[in-house]
Motif scaffolding. Structure first.
Motif, PDB file in Angstrom:
ATOM      1  N   HIS A  91       0.292  -1.088  -0.149  1.00  0.00           N
ATOM      2  CA  HIS A  91       0.292   0.049   0.001  1.00  0.00           C
ATOM      3  C   HIS A  91       0.604   1.581   0.099  1.00  0.00           C
ATOM      4  CE1 HIS A  91      -3.369   2.730   1.220  1.00  0.00           C
ATOM      5  NE2 HIS A  91      -2.489   3.378   2.244  1.00  0.00           N
ATOM      6  N   ILE A 153      -5.139  -4.519   2.429  1.00  0.00           N
ATOM      7  CA  ILE A 153      -4.752  -4.160   2.048  1.00  0.00           C
ATOM      8  C   ILE A 153      -6.597  -3.246   1.350  1.00  0.00           C
ATOM      9  CG2 ILE A 153      -5.237  -5.627   0.438  1.00  0.00           C
ATOM     10  CD1 ILE A 153      -2.680  -3.153   0.275  1.00  0.00           C
ATOM     11  N   ARG A 157      -7.003   0.997   1.499  1.00  0.00           N
ATOM     12  CA  ARG A 157      -7.560   1.689   0.800  1.00  0.00           C
ATOM     13  C   ARG A 157      -8.693   3.079   0.736  1.00  0.00           C
ATOM     14  NH1 ARG A 157      -6.691  -3.176  -3.436  1.00  0.00           N
ATOM     15  NH2 ARG A 157      -4.990  -2.931  -3.880  1.00  0.00           N
ATOM     16  N   ARG A 158      -9.256   2.447   2.028  1.00  0.00           N
ATOM     17  CA  ARG A 158      -9.986   3.486   3.134  1.00  0.00           C
ATOM     18  C   ARG A 158      -9.861   4.181   3.670  1.00  0.00           C
ATOM     19  NH1 ARG A 158     -14.635  -0.580   5.228  1.00  0.00           N
ATOM     20  NH2 ARG A 158     -15.241   1.219   5.288  1.00  0.00           N
TER      21      ARG A 158
END
Length: 263
Positions: A91, A153, A157-158
């Motif tokens: 990430h 992951i 991403r949020r």
């Protein structure tokens, strides 16, 4: 605004799929209570609880259960560490082969278990590693890492990068940023991933067959008992226990992720 009712045909199809999945388990549960030890007449001639007592007094069952719990706990711990590190690396960093690395991480759970098992068996033989509890743990960790990685992951991403940047602009150290900003967002994903990893490890049999040597986890014990018809009711009791232990963390993980999605 109320949601539209599903068509009758779709509801019937959904009910048929649920029955197809769960009726075999209901049959196993029913024959935990049969008075007969070898035949499977339907309906059972009478019901009894004596097979639960017989299973409780079997030392081989307790030994297999202890091994399964140790393996599942160790594999879950290893998966949490490796899955978390891999999720942060993919990430946060940009490097050559990043997408290929991400694909290789999730590949073990997509491959047939027998392929993973044969590959691990060959590697252990080439390296002359003796079979032990840790060879089973390593085998289970190959797919347990995937569920932890996927959960983390998706959660990373949020998270808005501005939150991390703001914390560091205010003087927070990397550890404080992780503890006070990231961890509150990630804890449900970590917990859900850990519970799913435990459930996967506890009832795994294919990879275990190739990495256990002479050891016997609880699923392997059940598999080996299938050739002993007079032990079938005891085997059914243990199978129901394995299903219950596996289903509980899966349901809890589903509840955690569902509540988190709603919030």
């Amino acid at each position: 605004m109320p949601s539209e009712r599903a068509p009758l045909a779709l509801r019937i199809a959904a009910g048929a799929v649920v029955c197809f999945l769960h009726v075999p388990f209901a049959i196993i549960l029913l024959y935990c209570f049969t008075t007969e030890d070898a035949s499977f007449r339907f309906p059972p001639p009478a019901l009894t609880l004596r097979w639960f007592g017989a299973a409780w007094e079997r030392p081989d069952i307790w030994a297999a259960l202890g091994l399964s719990l140790r393996v599942a706990t160790a594999a879950t711990g290893l998966a949490l560490v490796l899955g978390t590190l891999a999720a942060f690396a993919v990430h946060r960093a940009r490097f050559f082969g990043r997408e290929a690395f991400s694909l290789l991480l999730v590949l073990p759970i997509a491959l047939p278990g027998i392929v993973t098992g044969i590959a691990l068996r060959s590697a252990l033989s080439l390296l002359e590693v003796p079979f032990s509890t840790w060879t089973i743990v390593i085998g289970h960790a190959t797919f347990c890492v995937v569920v932890v990685y996927n959960n983390l992951i998706a959660r990373l991403r949020r998270i808005a990068p501005s939150q991390i940047e703001a914390a560091m602009d205010l003087g927070a150290t990397p550890f404080e940023t992780f503890r006070d900003v990231l961890l509150p967002h990630l804890r449900t994903a970590l917990l859900a991933g850990g519970m799913l990893a435990f459930a996967l490890s506890f009832d795994e049999i294919v990879v275990t067959t190739f990495t256990a040597g002479q050891q016997e986890t609880l699923p392997l014990w059940i598999f080996n008992q299938l050739t002993k018809p007079r032990q079938r009711p005891v085997t059914n009791v243990v199978a129901v226990f394995v299903v219950a232990v596996t289903a509980l963390p899966v349901l809890l993980a589903h509840r955690l992720t569902r509540n988190d999605a709603k919030s």
